[in-house]
Design a protein around this motif. Structure first.
Motif, mmCIF file in Angstrom:
data_model
loop_
_atom_site.group_PDB
_atom_site.id
_atom_site.type_symbol
_atom_site.label_atom_id
_atom_site.label_comp_id
_atom_site.label_asym_id
_atom_site.label_seq_id
_atom_site.Cartn_x
_atom_site.Cartn_y
_atom_site.Cartn_z
ATOM 1 N N LYS A 157 30.077 -22.813 -20.304
ATOM 2 C CA LYS A 157 30.120 -21.367 -20.473
ATOM 3 C C LYS A 157 29.294 -20.877 -21.657
ATOM 4 O O LYS A 157 28.805 -19.737 -21.649
ATOM 5 C CB LYS A 157 31.562 -20.885 -20.598
ATOM 6 N N LYS B 117 26.403 -18.172 -20.793
ATOM 7 C CA LYS B 117 26.549 -16.803 -21.306
ATOM 8 C C LYS B 117 25.184 -16.204 -21.657
ATOM 9 O O LYS B 117 25.033 -14.975 -21.699
ATOM 10 C CB LYS B 117 27.468 -16.781 -22.525
ATOM 11 N N ASP C 71 26.285 -15.388 -17.183
ATOM 12 C CA ASP C 71 26.927 -16.069 -16.053
ATOM 13 C C ASP C 71 28.059 -16.998 -16.486
ATOM 14 O O ASP C 71 28.404 -17.935 -15.766
ATOM 15 C CB ASP C 71 25.878 -16.878 -15.268
ATOM 16 N N HIS D 150 31.094 -16.609 -16.408
ATOM 17 C CA HIS D 150 32.224 -16.557 -15.474
ATOM 18 C C HIS D 150 31.981 -17.390 -14.216
ATOM 19 O O HIS D 150 32.879 -17.513 -13.380
ATOM 20 C CB HIS D 150 32.493 -15.106 -15.066
ATOM 21 N N ARG D 151 30.797 -17.995 -14.087
ATOM 22 C CA ARG D 151 30.434 -18.719 -12.856
ATOM 23 C C ARG D 151 30.389 -20.237 -13.055
ATOM 24 O O ARG D 151 29.785 -20.948 -12.266
ATOM 25 C CB ARG D 151 29.073 -18.227 -12.355
ATOM 26 N N GLU E 213 36.355 -27.443 -18.710
ATOM 27 C CA GLU E 213 36.146 -26.525 -17.595
ATOM 28 C C GLU E 213 35.009 -27.003 -16.698
ATOM 29 O O GLU E 213 35.135 -27.032 -15.461
ATOM 30 C CB GLU E 213 35.843 -25.125 -18.131
#
Length: 334
Positions: free
Chosen positions: A70, A74, A78, A80-81, A134
């Motif tokens: 992330k 960022k 993106d 969140h993808r 993540e």
């Protein structure tokens, strides 16, 4: 045993793939764009990239997810993808591998966050573990055979990645980039990687070096790693010769013949997983495949042998310049 260990036991030496970034730039990727977006936006090109390396004989291909955490995403808004783009990266690699008719290992590429840790920067250890977890969860859920953490520089970031990899159910490979006078940008020498491994929450099944500067420098790092632990499974994924500026382009000096000789030297130095990084095309990898298939391991080379056959060191250890600066790490593999 994991699939990786089974393949190593069967074949002895495995060929990893070549340069993701170089190949995608040749396909039209623009500087500054996030390559991971192409997993969704240009799936045919990502499959074609993998197919080129597979046709050249790669045993392992790495997903187009190097900057898939992330903090890197960022930069293109993106963040969140993460799960979507990493899962798509695994899918593209699996689709290409399925067409070969042979079993191919899929390595989930995990690069640095691009951030500096406190107190030099703002990133905390816990935030790094969270970001790596993540990404790794998405890669594992999508079906990678190994988590491949690469181009690392800081000990703290390597520890965070290893903690994130703990209990994920697939083996971990970790490679560092020794690109600053024989050390990583943050000062870790190659032999220090062996010592650091004992501090990892998840012990890597293999360690080694990728990227950096020239192929000779990488082989010098491999010699130091294998000398410190001759029993370690070691990865060598060097750049294609030496980078040179030509106008606005970055050109790598390595020919297929040079990369074939690099592969032979890597075997003699003790590496068991060998591939190419920046500048390494499918044609270079095909030459490496031929070299590995015909080469029988011989005497361990010296650094002088490497220099004679591959070329001079770009960043010799004895010419280190003291610097108090710690630049933000925005490098991309390949």
């Amino acid at each position: 045993m994991s699939k990786l260990e089974e393949h190593l036991a069967e074949k002895g030496i495995l060929l990893a793939d070549g340069a993701t970034g170089t190949t995608l730039f040749d396909m039209g990727l623009q500087s500054g764009d996030a390559p991971e977006l192409w997993n969704v936006d240009e799936p045919d090109k990502i499959r074609a990239m993998h197919k080129g390396f597979l046709d050249a004989g790669a045993d392992i291909i790495l997903t187009n997810t190097f900057g898939g955490n992330k903090h890197r995403l960022k930069l293109s808004n993106d963040a969140h993808r993460v799960r979507e783009l990493n899962a798509a990266g695994v899918d593209r690699a699996r689709e290409a591998a399925a067409e070969t008719g042979r079993e191919v290992l899929i390595g989930g590429s995990v690069g640095p966050t691009g951030e500096l840790f406190q107190p030099l920067g703002a990133l905390t250890y816990e935030e790094a573990v969270e970001a790596f977890s993540e990404q790794m969860e998405a890669l594992v859920e999508a079906g990678v055979d190994v988590l491949w953490v690469e181009t690392m520089s800081a000990a703290e970031e390597m520890k965070a990645a290893s903690e994130a990899a703990k209990d994920k159910g697939v083996p971990l490979i970790l490679t560092a980039s020794f690109d600053t006078a024989g050390r990583t940008m943050m000062g870790l020498p190659p032999k220090g990687l062996n010592d650091l491994r004992a501090e990892f929450s998840c012990t890597p099944v293999a360690i080694g070096s990728n990227c950096g500067v020239g192929a000779s420098d990488l082989l010098a790092a491999i010699l130091e790693i294998t000398e410190a632990d001759p029993e370690a499974i070691v990865v060598a994924k060097g750049n294609c010769g030496i980078p040179q500026i030509s106008g606005k382009d970055l050109i790598y000096s390595g020919t297929p013949d040079l990369m074939a000789d690099y592969a032979r030297l890597a075997v003699d130095a003790g590496a068991r997983i060998i591939g190419g990084c920046c500048g390494t095309s499918a044609s270079h990898l095909a030459a490496m495949r031929g070299a590995l298939d015909s080469h029988e391991k011989t005497d361990r080379p010296s650094v002088e042998d490497v220099i004679e056959r591959i070329g001079p060191l770009v960043s010799p250890p004895n010419k280190a310049a003291e610097s108090g600066e710690s630049p933000r790490r925005n490098r991309r593999r390949g």
